[in-house]
Design a protein around this motif. Structure first.
Motif, PDB file in Angstrom:
ATOM      1  N   LEU A 227     -64.521  67.609  89.926  1.00 14.86           N
ATOM      2  CA  LEU A 227     -63.293  67.517  89.122  1.00 14.86           C
ATOM      3  C   LEU A 227     -62.142  67.046  90.001  1.00 14.86           C
ATOM      4  N   LEU A 228     -61.327  66.168  89.442  1.00 12.87           N
ATOM      5  CA  LEU A 228     -60.056  65.826  90.096  1.00 12.87           C
ATOM      6  C   LEU A 228     -58.916  66.264  89.187  1.00 12.87           C
ATOM      7  N   LEU A 229     -58.048  67.101  89.709  1.00 17.53           N
ATOM      8  CA  LEU A 229     -56.833  67.472  88.980  1.00 17.53           C
ATOM      9  C   LEU A 229     -55.722  66.530  89.403  1.00 17.53           C
ATOM     10  N   ALA A 230     -55.177  65.793  88.453  1.00 19.13           N
ATOM     11  CA  ALA A 230     -54.098  64.838  88.753  1.00 19.13           C
ATOM     12  C   ALA A 230     -53.097  64.906  87.608  1.00 19.13           C
ATOM     13  N   THR A 231     -52.550  66.092  87.435  1.00 19.27           N
ATOM     14  CA  THR A 231     -51.723  66.364  86.249  1.00 19.27           C
ATOM     15  C   THR A 231     -50.243  66.020  86.451  1.00 19.27           C
ATOM     16  N   GLY A 232     -49.885  65.566  87.654  1.00 14.12           N
ATOM     17  CA  GLY A 232     -48.537  65.041  87.852  1.00 14.12           C
ATOM     18  C   GLY A 232     -47.437  66.071  87.709  1.00 14.12           C
ATOM     19  N   ALA A 233     -46.307  65.598  87.237  1.00  8.77           N
ATOM     20  CA  ALA A 233     -45.131  66.468  87.113  1.00  8.77           C
ATOM     21  C   ALA A 233     -44.488  66.223  85.760  1.00  8.77           C
ATOM     22  N   GLU A 234     -43.699  67.199  85.333  1.00  2.00           N
ATOM     23  CA  GLU A 234     -42.995  66.997  84.063  1.00  2.00           C
ATOM     24  C   GLU A 234     -41.500  67.148  84.278  1.00  2.00           C
ATOM     25  N   PRO A 235     -40.714  66.397  83.526  1.00  2.00           N
ATOM     26  CA  PRO A 235     -39.267  66.463  83.712  1.00  2.00           C
ATOM     27  C   PRO A 235     -38.737  67.847  83.363  1.00  2.00           C
ATOM     28  N   VAL A 236     -37.791  68.309  84.166  1.00  2.00           N
ATOM     29  CA  VAL A 236     -37.115  69.574  83.859  1.00  2.00           C
ATOM     30  C   VAL A 236     -36.244  69.328  82.625  1.00  2.00           C
ATOM     31  N   LYS A 237     -36.369  70.226  81.659  1.00  2.00           N
ATOM     32  CA  LYS A 237     -35.562  70.081  80.428  1.00  2.00           C
ATOM     33  C   LYS A 237     -34.260  70.859  80.605  1.00  2.00           C
ATOM     34  N   LEU A 238     -33.202  70.379  80.038  1.00  2.00           N
ATOM     35  CA  LEU A 238     -31.916  71.082  80.157  1.00  2.00           C
ATOM     36  C   LEU A 238     -31.832  72.188  79.118  1.00  2.00           C
ATOM     37  N   ASP A 239     -31.483  73.359  79.590  1.00  2.00           N
ATOM     38  CA  ASP A 239     -31.366  74.493  78.679  1.00  2.00           C
ATOM     39  C   ASP A 239     -29.899  74.651  78.271  1.00  2.00           C
ATOM     40  N   ILE A 240     -29.406  73.675  77.515  1.00  2.00           N
ATOM     41  CA  ILE A 240     -28.011  73.754  77.046  1.00  2.00           C
ATOM     42  C   ILE A 240     -27.993  73.463  75.551  1.00  2.00           C
ATOM     43  N   PRO A 241     -26.980  73.962  74.849  1.00  8.89           N
ATOM     44  CA  PRO A 241     -26.923  73.676  73.408  1.00  8.89           C
ATOM     45  C   PRO A 241     -26.893  72.172  73.154  1.00  8.89           C
ATOM     46  N   GLY A 242     -27.682  71.730  72.189  1.00  5.51           N
ATOM     47  CA  GLY A 242     -27.662  70.323  71.783  1.00  5.51           C
ATOM     48  C   GLY A 242     -28.648  69.444  72.529  1.00  5.51           C
ATOM     49  N   ALA A 243     -29.386  70.017  73.521  1.00 13.66           N
ATOM     50  CA  ALA A 243     -30.300  69.196  74.320  1.00 13.66           C
ATOM     51  C   ALA A 243     -31.531  68.779  73.525  1.00 13.66           C
ATOM     52  N   ASP A 244     -31.733  69.390  72.363  1.00 18.94           N
ATOM     53  CA  ASP A 244     -32.934  69.058  71.567  1.00 18.94           C
ATOM     54  C   ASP A 244     -32.673  67.975  70.519  1.00 18.94           C
ATOM     55  N   GLN A 245     -31.538  67.305  70.599  1.00 21.33           N
ATOM     56  CA  GLN A 245     -31.231  66.281  69.588  1.00 21.33           C
ATOM     57  C   GLN A 245     -31.997  64.983  69.876  1.00 21.33           C
TER      58      GLN A 245
END
Ligand SMILES: Cc1cc2nc3c(=O)[nH]c(=O)nc-3n(C[C@H](O)[C@H](O)[C@H](O)COP(=O)(O)OP(=O)(O)OC[C@H]3O[C@@H](n4cnc5c(N)ncnc54)[C@H](O)[C@@H]3O)c2cc1C
Ligand code: FES
Length: 508
Positions: A227-245
């Motif tokens: 097995l090779l695990l090559a799952t990379g990285a994910e962007p940090v999401k901002l935990d502020i109001p309105g960031a889910d728009q």
């Protein structure tokens, strides 16, 4: 990406050149008909190959000959002089080789040679599974087949696109200057032709390391031999109001990139949160699309932690020259509809917001499976984790770096690809340590910055050349030792620095 439409130039090798014009250790570019060809002499042997790198068309004659390899000046790909094979990423496709002859004190190139497939190496068989369809995962699958691995290869990716040239997503493609067909690393047919069972939109939910079994998101099970695990990285999401728009984006995948491009077509003003590489490259790409761009970031100087103050100030000035407005020492605390609200009291209406505040390595699979973790997945120099037969590569891997003598984890495209390649060789039973000097590049407008080595902290920085003229080498030192160098338009020095670091490490 660059291309060169000037057509072939230089000496006509079919007519021959004087032997004295090509001393040992030298190379030169010339032509044969409409083909541009590189002619090289090394240890008395003559070689002729295509003159341009198969990555982004870098001019190989401006690079280096090291042993029986040609090194590309732009992003340090390596090619075997004898076979043309792209032995180290980011180039993945071979160069065409030509027949050379020397007679009557002249060197002639006669005809193209047939492309030789690399010799099959290793004797492994069975089912190899790769988790991740990014830089490391793709490079590993390609290398497995290139080296004649005849067993099953399954590549599982939770992305909805086949592996892409991710660096392009914040550069030419985002800027609208690269066509769509530059983005996939290979066409869809390639996977079937190479019997690689690529399963997109497939989440791997868990790993049972002891029983060598994966559980997929749909609860089905999959056994593997290696097995090779090559799952990379994910962007940090901002935990502020309105960031889910819908007008607030992060940038990692082709889908993310397409969503930004779609909104950039009508957006008048963008706020980029974070003066990271991705934030700043996005700012440059959006400026190329005529969008007004504001960059908001808490630090006083963009990228100072990586590059130090002088290069940081240069990068800021470069973006300001192109109309980017910085709000440094500030953050966005809320996105109220279209209005970005700043901590220091300001606010701005923006129809597009891109968040580039860093990434987190996706180590959950490995961690839950009980593999050794050390701010990343711990691997040895063969990219093998604490469990035999399970490898990790790319953004998730922390490895013993032979150059710095430290265990490091980086987020660089070329490192991820090369680690995938090295993991593949070890998986097929060809023991291969990963000993490349870490390398990355970044592009801001027409200014490329290359960086080789690794310096999280340094005692001193010296600059040779002229930063303002965009022609310099910046050295990061601890004591007398150079840990890393950044360079602008000094490609050969960057290559040489990488080679010096690798040779020094090999002798240690
Ligand atoms: C926009 C952008 C521009 C960049 N530009 C540069 C640059 O100019 N120079 C540079 O050196 N680096 C650059 N980088 C960084 C570089 O792209 C990364 O270092 C590199 O892609 C890491 O490769 P990787 O294989 O580790 O991870 P990735 O390429 O991110 O691939 C990870 C893969 O794993 C999949 N995955 C994750 N978890 C699971 C799961 N549980 N199940 C199934 N699949 C899963 C993902 O969908 C993805 O396909 C850039 C990154 C981005 C996002
Ligand atoms: S152009 Fe040669 S490595 Fe990128």
């Amino acid at each position: 990406m660059a291309s060169d439409d000037k057509g072939p130039t230089g000496p006509d090798f079919s007519k021959g050149i004087s032997s004295g014009d090509l001393p040992d250790g030298a190379m030169m570019a010339g032509r044969i008909g409409n083909d541009e060809v590189l002619l090289a002499r090394q240890n008395g042997k003559l070689f002729a190959l295509s003159a341009h790198c198969t990555h982004y068309h870098g001019p190989l004659a401006d690079g280096l000959l090291i042993g029986y390899t040609a090194r590309c000046p732009w992003h340090h790909a390596r090619f075997n002089l004898e076979t043309g094979e792209a032995i180290a990423a980011p180039a993945l496709k071979p160069l065409t080789c030509w027949q050379v002859e020397e007679r009557d004190s002249k060197v002639f190139i006669t005809h193209k040679k047939a492309q030789l497939a690399p010799k099959a190496t290793g004797s492994a068989n069975g089912h190899f599974v790769i988790v991740g369809g990014g830089a490391a995962g793709f490079a590993a699958a390609e290398m497995l087949r290139r080296h004649g691995f005849a067993g099953r290869i399954t590549m599982l990716s939770n992305d909805d696109a086949t592996p892409v040239d991710r660096p392009n997503l914040s550069k030419d493609y985002l800027a609208g200057t690269a066509p769509e067909d530059w983005v996939p690393l290979r066409g869809d047919d390639w996977y079937a032709e190479n019997k690689i069972d690529l399963r997109l939109k497939t989440e791997v939910a868990s790993l049972d390391a002891k029983n060598k079994e994966l559980t997929l998101g749909n609860c089905s099970k999959m056994k593997f031999n290696k097995l090779l695990l090559a799952t990379g990285a994910e962007p940090v999401k901002l935990d502020i109001p309105g960031a889910d728009q819908p007008h607030v984006h992060t940038l990692r995948s082709l889908t993310n990139c397409r969503a930004i491009i779609e909104q950039a077509k009508t957006a008048k003003r963008a706020v980029v949160i974070g003066a990271s590489f991705i934030g700043l490259e996005t700012a440059a790409a959006l400026r190329a699309r005529g969008v007004e761009v504001h960059v908001v970031a808490p630090e006083k100087r963009p990228l100072e932690r990586v590059f130090g103050p002088a290069l940081s100030d240069f990068i800021r000035a470069l973006h300001e020259e192109h109309g980017v407005k910085f709000h440094l020492g500030d953050t966005v605390t809320a996105i109220d509809g279209k209005r970005a609200v700043f901590k220091n009291g300001g606010e701005l209406d923006a129809d597009l917001v891109v968040v580039g505040v860093g990434v987190r390595p996706r180590i959950a699979l490995a961690e839950k499976a009980g593999l050794a973790i050390d701010r990343g997945v711990s691997v040895n120099e063969h990219m093998e984790t604490s469990v035999s037969g399970i490898y990790a590569a790319g953004d998730i891997a922390r490895w013993p770096d032979a150059i710095s003598g430290e265990r490091i984890r980086v987020e660089h495209w070329v490192v991820a690809q090369r680690q995938g390649q090295v993991a593949a060789l070890n998986m097929v039973g060809v023991p291969t340590p990963f000993r490349s000097a870490p390398f990355f590049w970044s592009q801001h407008y027409d200014v490329p910055i290359n960086y080789v080595g690794h310096a999280e902290k340094w005692d001193s920085i010296d600059i040779e050349g002229d930063l303002m003229k965009r022609d310099c080498v910046v050295r990061y030192r601890r004591g007398a030792r150079v840990l890393a160098i950044a360079s602008i338009h000094r490609d050969k020095e960057s290559l040489e620095a990488g080679v010096t670091m690798e040779h020094r490490a090999a002798k240690a």
